[in-house]
Scaffold this active site. Structure first.
Site, PDB file in Angstrom:
ATOM      1  N   CYS A   1       1.135  -0.795   0.001  1.00  0.00           N
ATOM      2  CA  CYS A   1      -0.023   0.046   0.071  1.00  0.00           C
ATOM      3  C   CYS A   1       0.828   1.219  -0.097  1.00  0.00           C
ATOM      4  CB  CYS A   1      -0.759  -0.119   1.520  1.00  0.00           C
ATOM      5  SG  CYS A   1      -1.968  -1.717   1.222  1.00  0.00           S
TER       6      CYS A   1
ATOM      7  N   GLY B   1      -1.711   0.811  -4.933  1.00  0.00           N
ATOM      8  CA  GLY B   1      -2.979   0.460  -4.237  1.00  0.00           C
ATOM      9  C   GLY B   1      -3.771   1.082  -5.383  1.00  0.00           C
TER      10      GLY B   1
ATOM     11  N   ASN C   1       1.287  -0.318   5.044  1.00  0.00           N
ATOM     12  CA  ASN C   1       1.996  -0.564   4.180  1.00  0.00           C
ATOM     13  C   ASN C   1       3.054  -1.388   4.539  1.00  0.00           C
ATOM     14  OD1 ASN C   1       4.494   0.189   2.119  1.00  0.00           O
ATOM     15  ND2 ASN C   1       2.834  -1.167   1.537  1.00  0.00           N
ATOM     16  N   GLY C   2       2.799  -2.306   3.781  1.00  0.00           N
ATOM     17  CA  GLY C   2       3.467  -3.712   4.745  1.00  0.00           C
ATOM     18  C   GLY C   2       2.785  -5.411   5.255  1.00  0.00           C
TER      19      GLY C   2
ATOM     20  N   TYR D   1      10.597  -2.374  -9.396  1.00  0.00           N
ATOM     21  CA  TYR D   1       9.182  -2.210 -10.071  1.00  0.00           C
ATOM     22  C   TYR D   1       8.152  -1.229  -9.205  1.00  0.00           C
ATOM     23  CZ  TYR D   1       3.938  -3.315 -10.936  1.00  0.00           C
ATOM     24  OH  TYR D   1       3.048  -3.323 -11.325  1.00  0.00           O
TER      25      TYR D   1
HETATM   26  P1  AMP Z   1       3.224 -11.931 -14.295  1.00  0.00           P
HETATM   27  O1  AMP Z   1       2.587 -11.062 -16.162  1.00  0.00           O
HETATM   28  O2  AMP Z   1       2.859 -11.976 -13.691  1.00  0.00           O
HETATM   29  O3  AMP Z   1       4.640 -12.506 -14.577  1.00  0.00           O
HETATM   30  O4  AMP Z   1       4.020 -10.078 -13.856  1.00  0.00           O
HETATM   31  C1  AMP Z   1       4.897  -9.437 -14.405  1.00  0.00           C
HETATM   32  C2  AMP Z   1       5.010  -8.342 -14.300  1.00  0.00           C
HETATM   33  O5  AMP Z   1       3.537  -7.683 -14.007  1.00  0.00           O
HETATM   34  C3  AMP Z   1       5.754  -7.629 -14.960  1.00  0.00           C
HETATM   35  O6  AMP Z   1       5.236  -6.663 -16.953  1.00  0.00           O
HETATM   36  C4  AMP Z   1       5.582  -6.308 -14.608  1.00  0.00           C
HETATM   37  O7  AMP Z   1       5.793  -5.188 -15.199  1.00  0.00           O
HETATM   38  C5  AMP Z   1       4.287  -6.767 -12.899  1.00  0.00           C
HETATM   39  N1  AMP Z   1       4.241  -7.114 -11.766  1.00  0.00           N
HETATM   40  C6  AMP Z   1       5.809  -7.360 -11.069  1.00  0.00           C
HETATM   41  N2  AMP Z   1       5.364  -7.333 -10.073  1.00  0.00           N
HETATM   42  C7  AMP Z   1       4.282  -6.651  -9.626  1.00  0.00           C
HETATM   43  C8  AMP Z   1       3.441  -6.836  -8.961  1.00  0.00           C
HETATM   44  N3  AMP Z   1       3.249  -6.490  -7.118  1.00  0.00           N
HETATM   45  N4  AMP Z   1       2.145  -5.539  -8.892  1.00  0.00           N
HETATM   46  C9  AMP Z   1       1.565  -6.176 -10.281  1.00  0.00           C
HETATM   47  N5  AMP Z   1       2.192  -5.698 -11.382  1.00  0.00           N
HETATM   48  C10 AMP Z   1       3.912  -6.430 -10.934  1.00  0.00           C
END
Ligand code: AMP
Ligand code: SF4
Length: 456
Positions: free
Chosen positions: A9, A35, A109-110, A250
């Site tokens: 968050c 979030g 957050n966390g 990210y």
């Molecule tokens: P995936 O499609 O499940 O392999 O997730 C990787 C993609 O989702 C990448 O393009 C990341 O930019 C994005 N991503 C990675 N971790 C998160 C996260 N915790 N929440 C939202 N998006 C994520």
């Protein structure tokens, strides 16, 4: 059950401003990427705390009238991002409590790794929980505290718990900010015309025109009093900081800074490091928009390759990751990203993403690129193989869903439909961010805060 307690968050808090609620709303807009499920603001008005919160994006929860109604000289705010099972209005924050020591509101957050234990114990002692958040565990510990003040009760509660967290607490005395002893989750201190504020990221400070002052140190608890004084209630210790590497990879916004270091530049260096470790035989570099564009830039620059706009994102579709069910995630990716075929037709493409978690995004993109005429698709990921679940507040769910944990690199390449696939090394992350250490547990399995079997 654990899934219900996990969340990532954004928090914010400010004191000494008659427009505290409006400033907090502005800051929450800037933290929206942290979030999208719920948002809330609590204000302190002459000793009383008032609250407005709801499900949805900040602009859906807060109409102008709602913000105007929240009169008060101090405020905290929260945006929430939760996992499957916890998408309920009662879990929206801040959490408001009237305790024997006085009223307070708490935003978090966390994730607390021992929240289930603490919750069981509290329930045995008669506590009745209204939510499934671990924030409420802290609230119950505070409400039962034998200490003399809310400020002491808060510090006492934190001493009984561990995890990766940043808290904003509103009391009749002002706002408190707290960060976990390893500084896994970020929290910064800023100032707006002399009045202090705290925020998960510096982009929230910029949004309200505040100056960055410093990071809240790992383990530190600070109090912002109503006159604008900042008091260190529990001193922190930066020597064993392990900021979540995923914040840099990210999660954080690229225009935020961490310890004065630009997130954008850190991501660019992740891309450069990836190019040094894993160059690809390609004609053009594409980044998965938006989060991977800085890494793609760094990758392309290092190899003197062109980086072009081969993928276009529809900005009006929510983040695909937040859909709780896999099928809606798939259709989310399809609606969200399209290929500019002129960029890829007849060319060898290297596609850069910041992470590979479930593999949903990559599986779809390699297919799209081939359909558009790419002759080869090489995938490079600007972070290591994501092998272990996060227990400190980033939603990466359980191990079964982590594609890199289920297959070797060769098999993975087939699963996502790439001609080649390489990841950045964990050492490479440290080299690129230039920090002595990070939490890298989801890549290495070395958890800085031990996680009990019963909590997994
Ligand atoms: P995936 O499609 O499940 O392999 O997730 C990787 C993609 O989702 C990448 O393009 C990341 O930019 C994005 N991503 C990675 N971790 C998160 C996260 N915790 N929440 C939202 N998006 C994520
Ligand atoms: Fe961040 Fe990974 Fe550590 Fe979780 S396990 S705090 S996502 S680095």
């Amino acid at each position: 059950m654990t899934g219900e307690l996990r969340e990532a968050c954004g928090v914010f808090g400010i004191v000494g401003r008659p427009d505290a609620a409006a400033l907090t709303a502005e800051a929450l807009f800037a933290l929206q990427h942290r979030g999208q499920e719920s948002a809330g603001i609590a204000v302190l008005d002459e000793g009383a705390i008032r609250l407005h919160k709801g499900m949805g994006l900040v602009h859906e929860v807060f109409q102008l009238e709602d913000v105007k109604r929240l009169r008060g000289e101090a405020a905290i705010g929260h945006v929430r991002y939760s996992t499957t099972g916890a998408s309920r209005p009662e879990n929206a924050q801040p959490l408001y409590v009237r305790a024997h020591l006085g009223p307070f509101a708490l935003a978090h957050n966390g994730n607390l790794v021992d929240a289930l234990h603490a919750r069981d114990r509290l329930e045995r002692e008669g506590a009745i929980f209204q939510t499934t958040t671990d924030t409420e565990v802290v609230a119950h510990l505070m409400a039962r505290s034998k200490r003399q003040s809310l400020e002491e009760a808060f510090q006492d509660a934190l001493r009984q718990l561990s995890g990766g967290y940043a808290f904003a607490l509103l009391t009749p005395g002002g706002v408190l900010g707290a960060r976990d002893p390893f500084g896994i989750r970020p929290l910064v201190l800023g100032r707006l015309h002399g009045m202090p504020c705290i925020a998960s990221e510096t982009c929230a400070l910029m949004a309200i025109g505040a100056e960055y002052e410093r990071e809240v140190a790992p383990g530190e608890v600070v109090q912002l009093d109503l006159q604008g004084g900042v008091h260190v209630l529990t001193p922190g210790d930066a020597s064993h900081e392990k900021l979540c590497a995923f914040e840099l990879i990210y999660f954080a916004r690229p225009d935020s800074r961490c310890d004065g270091e630009s997130i954008y530049l850190a991501r660019r260096r992740l891309g450069q490091q990836l190019a040094m470790e894993a160059p690809a035989p390609a004609d053009v570099v594409l980044g998965v928009p938006d989060s991977s564009l800085p890494a793609a830039e760094g990758y392309a620059a290092e190899l003197s390759l062109p980086q072009e706009l081969g993928l276009v994102k529809n900005r009006y579709v929510g983040r695909t990751f937040i859909h709780p069910a896999q099928h809606s995630r798939e259709s989310g990716v399809q609606r969200k990203l399209t290929v500019v075929s002129e960029v890829v037709r007849g060319r060898r493409v290297v596609l850069i993403d910041d992470s590979l978690v479930r593999g949903t995004t990559m599986r779809h993109l390699t297919r799209l690129l081939r359909d558009a005429g790419a002759v080869e698709v090489h995938v490079r990921i600007a972070s290591p193989r994501y092998l272990h679940p996060c227990h400190y507040g980033i939603d990466t769910s359980n191990r079964d869903e982590l594609i890199a944990a289920a297959a070797g690199e060769d098999e993975l390449k087939g699963l996502i439909g790439a001609d080649s696939l390489r990841f950045l090394s964990a050492q490479g992350v440290l080299r690129a961010t230039g920090r002595p250490d990070h939490c890298l547990a989801c890549f290495t399995g070395e958890y800085p805060v031990p996680v009990a079997e019963s909590e997994i």
